[in-house]
Design a protein around this motif. Sequence first.
Motif, mmCIF file in Angstrom:
data_model
loop_
_atom_site.group_PDB
_atom_site.id
_atom_site.type_symbol
_atom_site.label_atom_id
_atom_site.label_comp_id
_atom_site.label_asym_id
_atom_site.label_seq_id
_atom_site.Cartn_x
_atom_site.Cartn_y
_atom_site.Cartn_z
ATOM 1 N N THR A 89 26.808 25.254 -123.302
ATOM 2 C CA THR A 89 25.897 26.418 -122.331
ATOM 3 C C THR A 89 27.014 26.888 -121.489
ATOM 4 O OG1 THR A 89 23.884 25.355 -122.873
ATOM 5 C CG2 THR A 89 24.047 27.113 -121.000
ATOM 6 N N SER A 90 27.663 26.128 -120.678
ATOM 7 C CA SER A 90 28.604 26.319 -119.494
ATOM 8 C C SER A 90 29.704 27.324 -120.196
ATOM 9 C CB SER A 90 29.164 25.209 -118.773
ATOM 10 O OG SER A 90 28.233 24.548 -118.155
ATOM 11 N N ILE A 91 30.197 26.770 -121.577
ATOM 12 C CA ILE A 91 31.370 27.533 -122.044
ATOM 13 C C ILE A 91 30.875 28.932 -122.463
ATOM 14 C CG2 ILE A 91 32.853 27.465 -123.630
ATOM 15 C CD1 ILE A 91 33.160 24.375 -123.597
ATOM 16 N N GLN A 133 24.291 16.052 -121.959
ATOM 17 C CA GLN A 133 25.708 16.606 -121.301
ATOM 18 C C GLN A 133 26.349 17.392 -122.298
ATOM 19 O OE1 GLN A 133 26.940 12.742 -120.619
ATOM 20 N NE2 GLN A 133 26.834 12.725 -118.338
ATOM 21 N N ASP A 145 24.916 20.903 -122.108
ATOM 22 C CA ASP A 145 25.243 21.561 -120.768
ATOM 23 C C ASP A 145 26.597 21.946 -121.033
ATOM 24 O OD1 ASP A 145 22.761 21.032 -119.814
ATOM 25 O OD2 ASP A 145 23.477 19.133 -118.676
ATOM 26 N N ILE A 146 27.613 21.467 -121.376
ATOM 27 C CA ILE A 146 28.928 21.763 -121.661
ATOM 28 C C ILE A 146 29.094 22.935 -122.456
ATOM 29 C CG2 ILE A 146 31.380 21.199 -122.603
ATOM 30 C CD1 ILE A 146 30.733 18.288 -121.789
ATOM 31 N N ASP A 160 28.148 30.811 -121.480
ATOM 32 C CA ASP A 160 27.999 31.662 -120.387
ATOM 33 C C ASP A 160 29.219 32.323 -119.730
ATOM 34 O OD1 ASP A 160 25.165 31.129 -120.800
ATOM 35 O OD2 ASP A 160 24.819 29.881 -119.208
ATOM 36 N N LYS A 161 30.019 31.417 -119.492
ATOM 37 C CA LYS A 161 31.305 31.721 -118.707
ATOM 38 C C LYS A 161 32.089 32.924 -119.599
ATOM 39 C CE LYS A 161 35.155 30.061 -116.041
ATOM 40 N NZ LYS A 161 34.856 30.928 -114.930
#
Length: 327
Positions: free
Chosen positions: A205-207, A199, A202-203, A209-210
Amino acid sequence: VFWGVKNSYTNLIQNCFMQSPTLRACAQSFTDYVCGNGIELIDAKKWDGEINRYGETLEDLIAKMAQSYFLYGGWCVQVIYSKAYTVAEVYVVDFAKCRINETKSKVYYYPKGCSTYGKYEVYDRFDPANIDPANKTQMAWYNGTSTPTLYPSAPWTSAISDVLTEIETSKFSLATVSGGFLAKYVISIPDGGSLTEEQRKDIETSIKDKFTGADATSNFMLFFNGGISGDGNKLEVSKIEADNSAESFLAIRDTAKSNIYAACRTSPLIMGMGQGNTLSTNEFSDSYNIYNRTVVLPVQKKIERFFGKIFRVDNPLKINKFSIDFE
């Protein structure tokens, strides 16, 4: 005789040439200036045209000799004789692949580059009075007229530390840009203790990518705050104040560039780069005349005398002075 630690000194020189923009600019300008505006054949009119089977001319050889002299402080020329023991072909050999023995009578050529255990070919040093009938080829080794050591010293080697400094500051600039000018923010994630390792990834990676793009190096640091009981219940974003390290590196780079120009006995003006995007014709002419008399002309004379020994004539050729038309 090895040249440098593990026979690798010329590898260092080549890396400097390939990675330092200032040194490369100085080398290429020096080569152009030494080549001048062509040559005038005097006692070597026989060699007007191709001088070897690869279609090279004397001007091509002079260009290679000039660059070799700038990089290494010398050059090596292979002379191939005919059945009548006259000069049949002449080649400029890669000086980085050549070594010499202590008596300066043999030249060792490493076809695949010099190394501690690399294979080499042995050639007699140039001596037209002692040509081996079984191997009609010799190597004309030149390492300067007053060099007391076996190997020459390039004109710019006093600034080799500055060349390496410029290379490292360029790497720093690239790393800074690639990293989004380094980490700028610290993000504290609440209840980090209750998150699994997957998790957390994933957090992150999300930050990434955004806000930075999938291919960009992140310019933030994540801190998973709190335990599993929910005591870290506040998301915090803290900005890291930038220091002046970039400015310091730029100042170091500029100093290194100035030292490289000084070691090469040249200036940005000679390179055709006037300050403030201006280039005065008179300033360039005056600067170049000094540079030509003190740096370029002596090398041209060395090359002219060198070909006199190769062709066994007194006055083989004359290299015409470089000139530029500003109109």
